[in-house]
Design an enzyme around this catalytic site. Structure first.
Site, PDB file in Angstrom:
ATOM      1  CG  ASP A   1      -0.216  -4.977   9.133  1.00 61.19           C
ATOM      2  OD1 ASP A   1       0.128  -3.808   8.855  1.00 61.19           O
ATOM      3  OD2 ASP A   1      -1.362  -5.275   9.511  1.00 61.19           O
TER       4      ASP A   1
ATOM      5  CG  ASP B   1       0.954  -3.503  12.495  1.00 59.95           C
ATOM      6  OD1 ASP B   1       1.072  -2.977  11.376  1.00 59.95           O
ATOM      7  OD2 ASP B   1      -0.046  -4.167  12.834  1.00 59.95           O
TER       8      ASP B   1
ATOM      9  CB  SER C   1      -2.146  -0.852  12.010  1.00 61.86           C
ATOM     10  OG  SER C   1      -1.744  -1.274  10.748  1.00 61.86           O
TER      11      SER C   1
ATOM     12  CG  ASP D   1       1.570  -0.657   8.529  1.00 63.82           C
ATOM     13  OD1 ASP D   1       2.456  -1.526   8.595  1.00 63.82           O
ATOM     14  OD2 ASP D   1       0.357  -0.911   8.706  1.00 63.82           O
TER      15      ASP D   1
END
Length: 433
Positions: free
Chosen positions: A229, A227, A87, A225
């Site tokens: 999400d 990933d 992440s 960010d």
């Protein structure tokens, strides 16, 4: 599971994790995606080997936002989804994030079962011949994902000017394609990943980096960010629009249209006092959970809410997806801008007034807040001093050996003074590291 790749998060561990998760669905299918970290292909290979060894097939979606893995799991009827990403963490780290057959993060019971199987280890079920799992690439994975998101677009983005900070991560191809396909004028930044520059002074954790790139004004900025999400936005004036503000804007818009299911929103204990007041004044019920988007989603499902999230930029829209998806959040925010025919800067100002918030992270020898009696007294005194114009939250971190002290107040100086006063008490009571 998250740690330094090839050290704390090694190939053998990841292979074992795949076996532990895959053995109960032997003969099934798993969708695997990743972000742009150098260690990603190595860990994807370990996952594939583990799944195949217990008879599970894999679909390799390549570099794709986690929202894409979630969408593909349901579209393909897969048994599990796995995102290989740490992440917002720096490039040397990596992680494994599991999603169930409905595209949601696994619940505590399912996670505990995988952990138990992993700790037991061999002997695993070892099919042979045609029963061994096989891998298949999904070259059209991003196309499928963007088609899924695009189906929620309510109209053209013609005339909308965007600046995208892709964090050199999973959104670097998908985000520009999505918004350009809907007619927006797109300028893209931090979209040249080299395996080691993901989140490197850019993205949702460093939105201030995008502001100077946005020119003379008129652009809306979106920062993702690793990933993708999370979403942190910048308005046309270059002001940061965090998760609380994004949720407030969307919630007020949905309520005005009668589309806010149950007239409620779910958030965490970290949400700003200004957000809480905004929702109360609008007659919107606010449900609160512990920190973590998985807890937000669980509460949303339990109470029938369609909107929830975190100040950090995780926003979940259960009427459109099952997990935090920065691209999906950005699309909805633009939908409000276009429908209201107003700049994001105006919507930000009217949605809520943010209270100054100070957060102090303290490395401690013990996280046992129950034994810190002096801290209890200090918190009570601070709350009395703040009255209705502030808030105190002291909690143990669930991921690091830290105690976090958060204080909100009408004035930044007051919040800072009280936060550091409480920090001193924490150090005395729980010990410095």
């Amino acid at each position: 599971m998250r740690g330094v790749a090839n050290s704390e998060l090694g190939v053998d561990l990841v292979m074992g994790l795949a076996r532990a998760a895959g053995e109960p669905v032997g003969g099934g299918v798993v969708v695997v995606g990743r972000d742009t970290r150098r260690s990603g292909p190595m860990l994807v290979a370990a996952l594939a080997a583990g799944f195949h060894s217990v008879g599970v097939d894999t679909f390799d979606a390549g570099v794709i936002p986690v929202g894409g893995v979630s969408a593909l799991v349901t579209e393909l009827g897969a048994d599990l989804g796995v995102m290989v990403s740490a992440s917002h963490n720096p490039a040397p780290d990596n992680g494994i994030k599991f999603l169930d057959a409905d595209g949601f993060k696994l619940d505590d019971e399912r996670e505990a079962d995988i952990e138990a199987r992993l700790s037991l280890g061999a002997p695993w079920r070892c099919p042979t011949g045609a029963a061994v799992g096989a891998g298949r690439a999904l070259p059209d994975a991003t196309d499928r994902y963007l088609a899924s998101i695009g189906s929620h677009a309510s109209g053209s983005l013609e005339g909308v000017r965007l600046a995208l900070d892709c964090a050199n991560g999973a959104a670097y191809r998908a985000a520009p394609r999505l918004f350009a396909s809907l007619g927006a004028d797109v300028a893209t930044f931090f979209a040249d990943p080299d395996g080691m520059n993901i989140n490197d002074g850019c993205g949702a954790t460093s939105p201030e980096r995008l502001a100077p790139e946005m020119g003379a004004g008129g652009q809306i900025g979106f920062c993702f960010d690793g990933d993708a999400d999370r979403l942190i936005a910048l308005d046309e004036d270059g002001r940061v629009v965090n998760g609380d503000v994004i949720m407030a804007i969307i919630a007020l818009h949905l309520k005005s249209r009668g589309e806010l299911a149950g007239n409620r929103v779910v958030t965490t204990v970290m949400s700003n006092l200004g957000f809480r007041r905004s929702m109360r004044e609008a007659g919107i019920e606010l449900l609160e959970t512990q920190v973590g988007d998985r807890y937000v989603v669980a509460a949303m499902r339990e109470h029938g809410a369609v909107l929830g999230g975190e100040q950090s930029g995780h926003v979940i829209q259960l009427d459109r997806g099952t997990t935090g998806d920065g691209l999906l959040t950005a699309l909805r925010l633009l939908e409000v801008v276009v429908r209201e025919r107003r700049p994001l800067a105006d919507l930000r100002r009217e949605a809520m007034t943010e209270f100054p918030q100070v957060l102090v992270n303290l490395p401690v020898r013990s996280q046992d807040l129950d034994r810190a009696k002096g801290l209890e007294e200090a918190i009570t005194a601070a709350e009395a001093e703040l009255g209705d114009d502030g808030r105190v939250l002291v909690r143990a971190s669930g991921t690091e050996p830290l105690v976090r002290v958060m204080v909100e107040a009408a004035r930044a100086e007051t919040a800072d003074s009280i936060a550091h006063r409480l920090a001193g008490v924490v150090r005395e009571e729980l010990g410095r590291v």
